[in-house]
Enzyme design. Structure first.
Site, PDB file in Angstrom:
ATOM      1  N   ASN A 149      51.049 -58.730  45.257  1.00  0.00           N
ATOM      2  CA  ASN A 149      51.998 -58.582  46.253  1.00  0.00           C
ATOM      3  C   ASN A 149      51.693 -59.926  47.249  1.00  0.00           C
ATOM      4  OD1 ASN A 149      53.477 -56.345  46.098  1.00  0.00           O
ATOM      5  ND2 ASN A 149      51.518 -54.965  46.654  1.00  0.00           N
ATOM      6  N   HIS A 164      44.909 -61.001  45.747  1.00  0.00           N
ATOM      7  CA  HIS A 164      44.272 -60.080  44.625  1.00  0.00           C
ATOM      8  C   HIS A 164      45.549 -59.696  43.654  1.00  0.00           C
ATOM      9  CE1 HIS A 164      46.188 -57.878  48.151  1.00  0.00           C
ATOM     10  NE2 HIS A 164      46.465 -56.854  47.250  1.00  0.00           N
ATOM     11  N   HIS A 215      46.542 -56.667  41.171  1.00  0.00           N
ATOM     12  CA  HIS A 215      46.690 -55.438  40.658  1.00  0.00           C
ATOM     13  C   HIS A 215      46.566 -55.216  38.927  1.00  0.00           C
ATOM     14  CE1 HIS A 215      47.387 -53.435  44.888  1.00  0.00           C
ATOM     15  NE2 HIS A 215      47.988 -54.544  44.822  1.00  0.00           N
TER      16      HIS A 215
HETATM   17  P1  5GP Z   1      48.446 -54.819  48.610  1.00  0.00           P
HETATM   18  O1  5GP Z   1      49.283 -53.738  49.079  1.00  0.00           O
HETATM   19  O2  5GP Z   1      47.773 -55.714  49.731  1.00  0.00           O
HETATM   20  O3  5GP Z   1      48.934 -55.442  47.379  1.00  0.00           O
HETATM   21  O4  5GP Z   1      47.125 -53.943  48.137  1.00  0.00           O
HETATM   22  C1  5GP Z   1      46.003 -53.669  48.863  1.00  0.00           C
HETATM   23  C2  5GP Z   1      45.395 -52.631  47.791  1.00  0.00           C
HETATM   24  O5  5GP Z   1      44.083 -52.360  48.432  1.00  0.00           O
HETATM   25  C3  5GP Z   1      45.951 -51.419  47.935  1.00  0.00           C
HETATM   26  O6  5GP Z   1      46.374 -50.652  46.922  1.00  0.00           O
HETATM   27  C4  5GP Z   1      44.775 -50.295  48.537  1.00  0.00           C
HETATM   28  O7  5GP Z   1      44.617 -49.171  48.026  1.00  0.00           O
HETATM   29  C5  5GP Z   1      43.609 -51.255  48.378  1.00  0.00           C
HETATM   30  N1  5GP Z   1      42.448 -50.921  49.145  1.00  0.00           N
HETATM   31  C6  5GP Z   1      42.799 -51.052  50.534  1.00  0.00           C
HETATM   32  N2  5GP Z   1      41.431 -50.908  51.170  1.00  0.00           N
HETATM   33  C7  5GP Z   1      40.562 -50.780  50.105  1.00  0.00           C
HETATM   34  C8  5GP Z   1      39.077 -50.573  49.986  1.00  0.00           C
HETATM   35  O8  5GP Z   1      38.438 -50.316  50.918  1.00  0.00           O
HETATM   36  N3  5GP Z   1      38.410 -50.490  48.656  1.00  0.00           N
HETATM   37  C9  5GP Z   1      39.196 -50.434  47.684  1.00  0.00           C
HETATM   38  N4  5GP Z   1      38.771 -50.234  46.377  1.00  0.00           N
HETATM   39  N5  5GP Z   1      40.510 -50.696  47.650  1.00  0.00           N
HETATM   40  C10 5GP Z   1      41.286 -50.904  48.864  1.00  0.00           C
END
Ligand code: 5GP
Length: 121
Positions: A93, A106, A108
């Site tokens: 994202n 990042h 996924h």
């Molecule tokens: P985004 O929405 O930015 O693509 O994804 C962020 C991801 O980071 C989410 O899937 C969320 O669950 C994960 N996430 C947020 N905080 C933490 C954390 O403290 N530790 C881990 N392992 N994952 C996290």
């Protein structure tokens, strides 16, 4: 990317070792660890060690060595997780319309079951 990088974002803190994670893989370019709220049986986040906000930022500013190293690391994570044959999905994202929550680039990696359509809403 004009936004400044936020050194207090959660993945920056993980990279500094302030928040412990169970590393799935790490090398000089990348760190991989399980997502805290998994959306599939296998849900791992792969992040570069450098201070990049998003794929847009990473692709524009990272060195060739960082880009190569990170790309190879993502492949290595899939190999280590044993999902190469069964298959996996990579997703990143970038920015508000994609719903990016954490402002550190990042990827996924989702796997472990039939993942269904890319977009459900
Ligand atoms: P985004 O929405 O930015 O693509 O994804 C962020 C991801 O980071 C989410 O899937 C969320 O669950 C994960 N996430 C947020 N905080 C933490 C954390 O403290 N530790 C881990 N392992 N994952 C996290």
């Amino acid at each position: 990317m004009s936004d400044p990088y936020d050194d207090q974002n959660i993945f920056a803190r993980i990279l500094r070792g302030e928040i412990p994670v169970q590393a799935v893989y790490e090398d000089e370019y990348a760190l991989a660890f399980p997502d805290i709220a998994p959306k599939a049986p296998v849900h791992v986040l792969v992040i570069p060690r450098g201070r990049y906000i998003s794929h847009a930022d990473f692709s524009a500013r990272a060195s060739d060595a960082e880009i190569t190293g990170f790309t190879r690391a993502v492949g290595e994570v899939a190999r280590k997780l044993g999902v190469e044959q069964s298959g996996y999905r990579l997703l990143s994202n970038s920015g508000p319309n994609a719903g990016q929550e954490v402002p550190h680039y990042h990827v996924h990696l989702l796997a472990g079951e039939r993942l269904g359509p890319i977009r459900t809403s």
